[in-house]
Design a protein around this motif. Structure first.
Motif, mmCIF file in Angstrom:
data_model
loop_
_atom_site.group_PDB
_atom_site.id
_atom_site.type_symbol
_atom_site.label_atom_id
_atom_site.label_comp_id
_atom_site.label_asym_id
_atom_site.label_seq_id
_atom_site.Cartn_x
_atom_site.Cartn_y
_atom_site.Cartn_z
ATOM 1 N N TYR A 331 0.826 -1.205 0.000
ATOM 2 C CA TYR A 331 0.000 0.000 0.000
ATOM 3 C C TYR A 331 0.865 1.262 0.000
ATOM 4 O O TYR A 331 0.524 2.264 0.607
ATOM 5 C CB TYR A 331 -0.931 -0.003 1.216
ATOM 6 C CG TYR A 331 -1.890 -1.152 1.239
ATOM 7 C CD1 TYR A 331 -2.991 -1.176 0.385
ATOM 8 C CD2 TYR A 331 -1.701 -2.240 2.095
ATOM 9 C CE1 TYR A 331 -3.877 -2.238 0.389
ATOM 10 C CE2 TYR A 331 -2.591 -3.304 2.104
ATOM 11 C CZ TYR A 331 -3.669 -3.297 1.251
ATOM 12 O OH TYR A 331 -4.552 -4.348 1.261
ATOM 13 N N SER A 332 1.999 1.208 -0.671
ATOM 14 C CA SER A 332 2.904 2.359 -0.706
ATOM 15 C C SER A 332 2.212 3.583 -1.288
ATOM 16 O O SER A 332 1.341 3.476 -2.156
ATOM 17 C CB SER A 332 4.146 2.037 -1.530
ATOM 18 O OG SER A 332 4.941 1.074 -0.873
ATOM 19 N N ILE A 333 2.650 4.742 -0.830
ATOM 20 C CA ILE A 333 2.024 6.000 -1.251
ATOM 21 C C ILE A 333 2.198 6.244 -2.741
ATOM 22 O O ILE A 333 1.383 6.937 -3.359
ATOM 23 C CB ILE A 333 2.610 7.175 -0.438
ATOM 24 C CG1 ILE A 333 1.805 8.454 -0.689
ATOM 25 C CG2 ILE A 333 4.080 7.378 -0.751
ATOM 26 C CD1 ILE A 333 2.225 9.612 0.190
ATOM 27 N N HIS A 334 3.235 5.681 -3.363
ATOM 28 C CA HIS A 334 3.461 5.956 -4.776
ATOM 29 C C HIS A 334 2.471 5.230 -5.678
ATOM 30 O O HIS A 334 2.388 5.532 -6.868
ATOM 31 C CB HIS A 334 4.889 5.592 -5.180
ATOM 32 C CG HIS A 334 5.157 4.124 -5.241
ATOM 33 N ND1 HIS A 334 5.665 3.422 -4.174
ATOM 34 C CD2 HIS A 334 4.985 3.211 -6.225
ATOM 35 C CE1 HIS A 334 5.799 2.156 -4.513
ATOM 36 N NE2 HIS A 334 5.381 1.986 -5.745
ATOM 37 N N LYS A 335 1.697 4.302 -5.121
ATOM 38 C CA LYS A 335 0.696 3.609 -5.925
ATOM 39 C C LYS A 335 -0.564 4.459 -6.019
ATOM 40 O O LYS A 335 -1.042 4.990 -5.020
ATOM 41 C CB LYS A 335 0.391 2.245 -5.328
ATOM 42 C CG LYS A 335 1.617 1.322 -5.349
ATOM 43 C CD LYS A 335 1.318 -0.060 -4.831
ATOM 44 C CE LYS A 335 2.568 -0.942 -4.917
ATOM 45 N NZ LYS A 335 2.320 -2.299 -4.410
ATOM 46 N N LEU A 336 -1.097 4.568 -7.201
ATOM 47 C CA LEU A 336 -2.180 5.505 -7.477
ATOM 48 C C LEU A 336 -3.359 5.335 -6.543
ATOM 49 O O LEU A 336 -3.866 6.305 -5.980
ATOM 50 C CB LEU A 336 -2.634 5.361 -8.930
ATOM 51 C CG LEU A 336 -3.793 6.263 -9.376
ATOM 52 C CD1 LEU A 336 -3.415 7.731 -9.216
ATOM 53 C CD2 LEU A 336 -4.166 5.973 -10.825
ATOM 54 N N ASN A 393 -1.215 -9.424 -3.980
ATOM 55 C CA ASN A 393 0.182 -8.983 -3.891
ATOM 56 C C ASN A 393 0.714 -9.212 -2.489
ATOM 57 O O ASN A 393 1.857 -9.639 -2.292
ATOM 58 C CB ASN A 393 0.283 -7.508 -4.272
ATOM 59 C CG ASN A 393 1.708 -7.059 -4.455
ATOM 60 O OD1 ASN A 393 2.523 -7.183 -3.549
ATOM 61 N ND2 ASN A 393 2.014 -6.504 -5.606
ATOM 62 N N GLN A 394 -0.124 -8.954 -1.502
ATOM 63 C CA GLN A 394 0.290 -9.142 -0.117
ATOM 64 C C GLN A 394 0.504 -10.626 0.192
ATOM 65 O O GLN A 394 1.420 -10.995 0.933
ATOM 66 C CB GLN A 394 -0.759 -8.550 0.824
ATOM 67 C CG GLN A 394 -0.223 -8.191 2.193
ATOM 68 C CD GLN A 394 -1.153 -7.280 2.952
ATOM 69 O OE1 GLN A 394 -2.268 -7.013 2.517
ATOM 70 N NE2 GLN A 394 -0.711 -6.806 4.091
ATOM 71 N N ILE A 395 -0.324 -11.482 -0.384
ATOM 72 C CA ILE A 395 -0.149 -12.930 -0.203
ATOM 73 C C ILE A 395 1.217 -13.366 -0.718
ATOM 74 O O ILE A 395 1.867 -14.237 -0.131
ATOM 75 C CB ILE A 395 -1.274 -13.695 -0.943
ATOM 76 C CG1 ILE A 395 -2.615 -13.491 -0.235
ATOM 77 C CG2 ILE A 395 -0.956 -15.187 -1.027
ATOM 78 C CD1 ILE A 395 -3.792 -14.091 -0.971
ATOM 79 N N SER A 396 1.663 -12.746 -1.804
ATOM 80 C CA SER A 396 2.930 -13.139 -2.428
ATOM 81 C C SER A 396 4.154 -12.676 -1.645
ATOM 82 O O SER A 396 5.273 -13.099 -1.942
ATOM 83 C CB SER A 396 3.004 -12.582 -3.858
ATOM 84 O OG SER A 396 1.967 -13.115 -4.663
ATOM 85 N N LEU A 406 8.148 -20.974 5.575
ATOM 86 C CA LEU A 406 7.510 -19.883 4.843
ATOM 87 C C LEU A 406 6.073 -19.687 5.314
ATOM 88 O O LEU A 406 5.375 -20.650 5.625
ATOM 89 C CB LEU A 406 7.509 -20.184 3.341
ATOM 90 C CG LEU A 406 8.847 -20.079 2.601
ATOM 91 C CD1 LEU A 406 8.674 -20.563 1.168
ATOM 92 C CD2 LEU A 406 9.381 -18.660 2.615
ATOM 93 N N TYR A 407 5.657 -18.439 5.355
ATOM 94 C CA TYR A 407 4.255 -18.140 5.632
ATOM 95 C C TYR A 407 3.873 -16.862 4.911
ATOM 96 O O TYR A 407 4.727 -16.050 4.539
ATOM 97 C CB TYR A 407 3.996 -18.026 7.137
ATOM 98 C CG TYR A 407 4.542 -16.766 7.782
ATOM 99 C CD1 TYR A 407 3.754 -15.621 7.927
ATOM 100 C CD2 TYR A 407 5.848 -16.722 8.252
ATOM 101 C CE1 TYR A 407 4.256 -14.480 8.505
ATOM 102 C CE2 TYR A 407 6.360 -15.585 8.839
ATOM 103 C CZ TYR A 407 5.553 -14.460 8.970
ATOM 104 O OH TYR A 407 6.051 -13.314 9.539
ATOM 105 N N SER A 408 2.590 -16.696 4.709
ATOM 106 C CA SER A 408 2.065 -15.507 4.047
ATOM 107 C C SER A 408 1.401 -14.615 5.083
ATOM 108 O O SER A 408 0.723 -15.112 5.990
ATOM 109 C CB SER A 408 1.045 -15.894 2.965
ATOM 110 O OG SER A 408 0.424 -14.741 2.448
ATOM 111 N N PRO A 409 1.589 -13.275 4.999
ATOM 112 C CA PRO A 409 0.987 -12.373 5.986
ATOM 113 C C PRO A 409 -0.536 -12.318 5.893
ATOM 114 O O PRO A 409 -1.189 -11.767 6.768
ATOM 115 C CB PRO A 409 1.613 -11.021 5.650
ATOM 116 C CG PRO A 409 2.010 -11.122 4.220
ATOM 117 C CD PRO A 409 2.401 -12.547 4.014
#
Length: 747
Positions: A331-336, A393-396, A406-409
């Protein structure tokens, strides 16, 4: 300042200590009133009958009729009110009692220029009593700039009139500033985002070094260039904590990156003009490419203009560079779609939040459909696509636990479950958005274990390829069918279990149309490459068997889908001619289907090429009729046995006559009328022309010469097929003067 207060409290000669905070007042008059009220309340404990005197004094100071009361000195009061001068009364009592008072004045650099002047006049003039000592803490640069902007020519000399002794404190060391920042912000970030106080992300944020983004603990840190003192740290932290709590209260704190919020709030705290520019006119500093904001090439010039100088350009640039070049969160600020979230206390209601999307998981079929319809109608376009893409994207973003597992957030099972329902919803636009969002996640192919791998492969079945959504299935097959490629995605060795998962996925996929095409290309590429057979997770013959099985399982083998699956049941390709040979098993299955229902085969039998001109096109038969029946003769026998007299049967029989008399080559039409109309009319005109050509051939053969009417009949016949060329050659031999006008058209 606190340490100094503690020292004075242990000094028995000091009877009173007053903390005066002028910044808590909203006008210069209230500063005067608040100070003398505090002084009165303190002194009346030790000196009797002081309240009325102070009240009179305050009234005189604030009296609107006394011109400029704060410039009135002690001698002026005698002229105005004679012997009842409250100022002298206070001075006398303090001199007689020798009551020592220390007044601590903090944060005058938080005041306006007029308020700063008011405090200074108070120190020198109206509160200039015996045994009262003022200790003032302030940012000299700020105070001097404020006084200069209010008309004071040399503010440094101006301050010397009010303050007898000045002690310049050294700046806090960078490490101390950073340690204080980390101590305070770690707790706040833990409370709001639930992130461990020792998390490396917090350390990297605090100790960020522009010239060394790896954030070594040794370096020239950015934050101490902005926050110079511990007091700055405390103020900024308090401001940040307040805004962070607002995000948490609205349950949207997980839809922003805390590092980005930290730095954007730092801009607001220190460089509000630049913050306002980002908020209201982002394109003054940024440019947008592929739904991502980046810094403009001339951003430093823009910063200099916006900041009214170049004193802080590099610092501001470093902050912006962190936000729009180095930040890489989901969720970076640079993403529209995330940008606006950093500039509002409450999200736009037309933006879909993660909680709104995740709430779909608990709804039954009817509720689910209604909820999706409501979200689709009341949110901005593409909100489903954007929200799903962000979650996938967050799953990845795979991480390792303390045991190295390994785990996904994010819980992929819940999200995949929602997607499985969305792909069945009766809203084509939503299905398209789901497909577009799934594509990059599927191509990325990051899995925590084989269960996740199996579930991720199943996402392929959720994609709606009918909407024109593009997904490179062939490249996807390279990822899952080449052992080394798959191992790099799964982070473990590949064995029988993975082979079984992939084989089951390929066999049971519901998107067989796209998959069979990709499998054909994959098989061809492997056959033409140097990839060793042991690198293949599934052998090529087994992949071909899967394609045949697709065709076998197709309920309508004579439909468009059926033919598509049939044509991909390939056995081999002749490298010299490029001709594709189909598997005999598939040919036999297709023949059985045709014999069961010839009419459906006839409907798809006649094909045309692609042409922008309706009068120019090529008409050809179903390309594997020869292979299906074994020979042209066998196919003709089949046609003769069909006696339904239906339109499609008649059309195929007529076309076959033309095709046979063209040496079993496609029929080309160029400017002889609308080709589709000819097909729809069952080639009736062309059959008449064919009969005419046969008659002409027979006449020439019997008579041995070309009569005039036969020649004219031939030249008027525009059915350009092999039979016509044959007749033309006969006529040329019999009559050397026969013109070229009647020759067959060159292809």
């Amino acid at each position: 300042m606190n340490n100094l207060k503690d020292k004075y409290k242990t000094n028995t000669s000091i009877l009173s200590i007053i903390d005066f905070e002028p910044w808590k007042n909203d006008t210069p008059d209230s500063i005067v009133r608040t100070f003398f009220t505090s002084l009165r309340n303190e002194l009346q404990i030790y000196i009797p009958n002081m309240s009325s005197v102070f009240n009179d004094y305050i009234q005189i100071l604030l009296d609107e009729e006394s011109a400029k009361p704060l410039k009135i000195l002690s001698k002026s009061f005698q002229k105005i009110i004679g012997n009842q001068n409250p100022y002298e009364t206070i001075r006398r009592k303090l001199r007689n009692t020798k009551h020592k008072i220390v007044v601590f004045v903090d944060d005058i650099d938080r005041l306006s220029p007029d308020e700063i002047k008011e405090v200074l006049r108070l120190i020198r003039n109206t509160a200039n009593f015996p045994y009262i000592q003022f200790i003032v803490a302030y940012d000299k640069n700020y105070v001097c700039n404020a006084l200069r902007n209010s008309g004071i020519g040399v503010p440094e000399l101006y301050l010397e009139k009010f303050l007898n002794v000045e002690i310049a404190l050294p700046k806090s060391e960078e490490r101390i500033i950073c340690q204080e920042l980390k101590s305070r912000f770690s707790t706040t970030i833990n409370n709001i985002w639930g992130i461990n106080t020792e998390d490396e992300k917090i350390t990297q944020m605090i100790y960020y070094t522009p010239n060394n983004p790896s954030n070594s603990i040794m370096g020239c840190y950015l934050l101490p260039k902005v926050l110079h003192t511990i007091r700055d740290v405390i103020r900024f932290h308090n401001a940040f904590r307040m805004i962070a709590q607002v995000y948490k209260d609205q349950k949207i704190e997980m839809e922003i990156e805390f590092q980005d919020l930290f730095y954007i709030e730092l801009l607001r705290y220190k460089y509000n003009d630049l913050y306002s520019l980002l908020c209201n006119k982002p394109f003054a500093l940024l440019e947008l490419n592929n739904d991502k904001f980046g810094l403009k090439n001339d951003v430093k010039t823009c910063i200099e203009n916006a900041a009214h100088g170049n004193e802080h350009v590099d610092i501001i640039y470093d902050i912006l560079n962190y936000l729009f070049s180095l930040s890489d969160g989901v969720y970076s600020i640079h993403k529209l779609r995330s940008y606006d979230k950093y500039f509002m206390f409450r999200l736009d209601k037309k933006v879909m939040t993660v909680p709104e999307f995740m709430s779909l998981a608990s709804k039954d079929e009817h509720e689910f459909s209604e909820a999706v319809q409501s979200l689709y109608e009341n949110k901005y376009p593409l909100e489903f696509q954007n929200t799903i893409a962000a979650l996938l994207n967050q799953i990845s973003q795979l991480q390792k636990d303390e045991n190295g597992q390994l785990y996904s957030p994010v819980d992929y099972r819940m999200i995949y479950g929602i997607l499985s329902k969305l792909c069945k919803i009766d809203l084509p636009a939503v299905r398209t958005e789901v497909s577009v969002a799934i594509a990059p996640h599927l191509a990325n192919l990051r899995c925590i274990n084989n269960l996740h791998f199996k579930a991720l492969l199943n996402l392929y079945n959720f994609m709606d390829f009918t909407s024109g959504n593009y997904f490179d299935t062939e490249n996807f097959l390279l990822s899952i069918l080449i052992r080394d490629n798959l191992m790099s995605n799964l982070y473990h060795k590949i064995g029988d279990e993975e082979q079984k998962i992939v084989h089951t996925f390929l066999s049971e996929t519901t998107n067989q149309s796209n998959m069979t095409s990709a499998l054909s290309k994959f098989i061809q590429n492997i056959q033409n490459s140097n990839i060793a057979s042991e690198q293949l997770l599934i052998k090529l013959p087994d992949l071909s068997d899967i394609q045949v099985q697709y065709f076998k399982n197709c309920p309508d083998k004579l439909s468009e889908l059926g033919f598509h699956l049939f044509y991909n049941c390939q056995d081999h390709i002749d490298l010299h001619t490029g001709k594709v040979f189909l598997r005999q098993e598939a040919l036999d299955i297709m023949k059985i289907e045709i014999l069961k229902c010839p009419e459906n085969y006839f409907k798809k039998f006649i094909r045309t090429g692609r042409s922008s001109n309706p009068e120019f096109n090529t008409v050809f038969p179903e390309p594997y009729c020869f292979s299906i029946f074994g020979s042209y003769e066998n196919f003709e026998e089949f046609l003769k046995g069909c006696n339904s007299q239906s339109q499609y049967e008649t059309r195929v029989k007529n076309y076959w006559e033309l095709y046979k008399n063209n040496s079993y080559r496609p029929i080309e039409f160029e400017g002889q009328g609308n080709v589709q109309e000819k097909i729809d009319n069952n080639f009736k005109k062309e059959i008449k022309q064919l009969k005419q050509l046969r008659y002409i051939k027979e006449e020439i053969s019997q008579k041995g010469y070309v009569e005039k009417d036969i020649k004219e009949m031939f030249e008027s016949n525009d059915l350009y097929i092999s039979l016509r060329e044959e007749i033309y050659q006969m006529m040329c031999k019999l009559n050397s003067g026969f013109t070229q006008a009647g020759s067959i058209r060159n292809a």
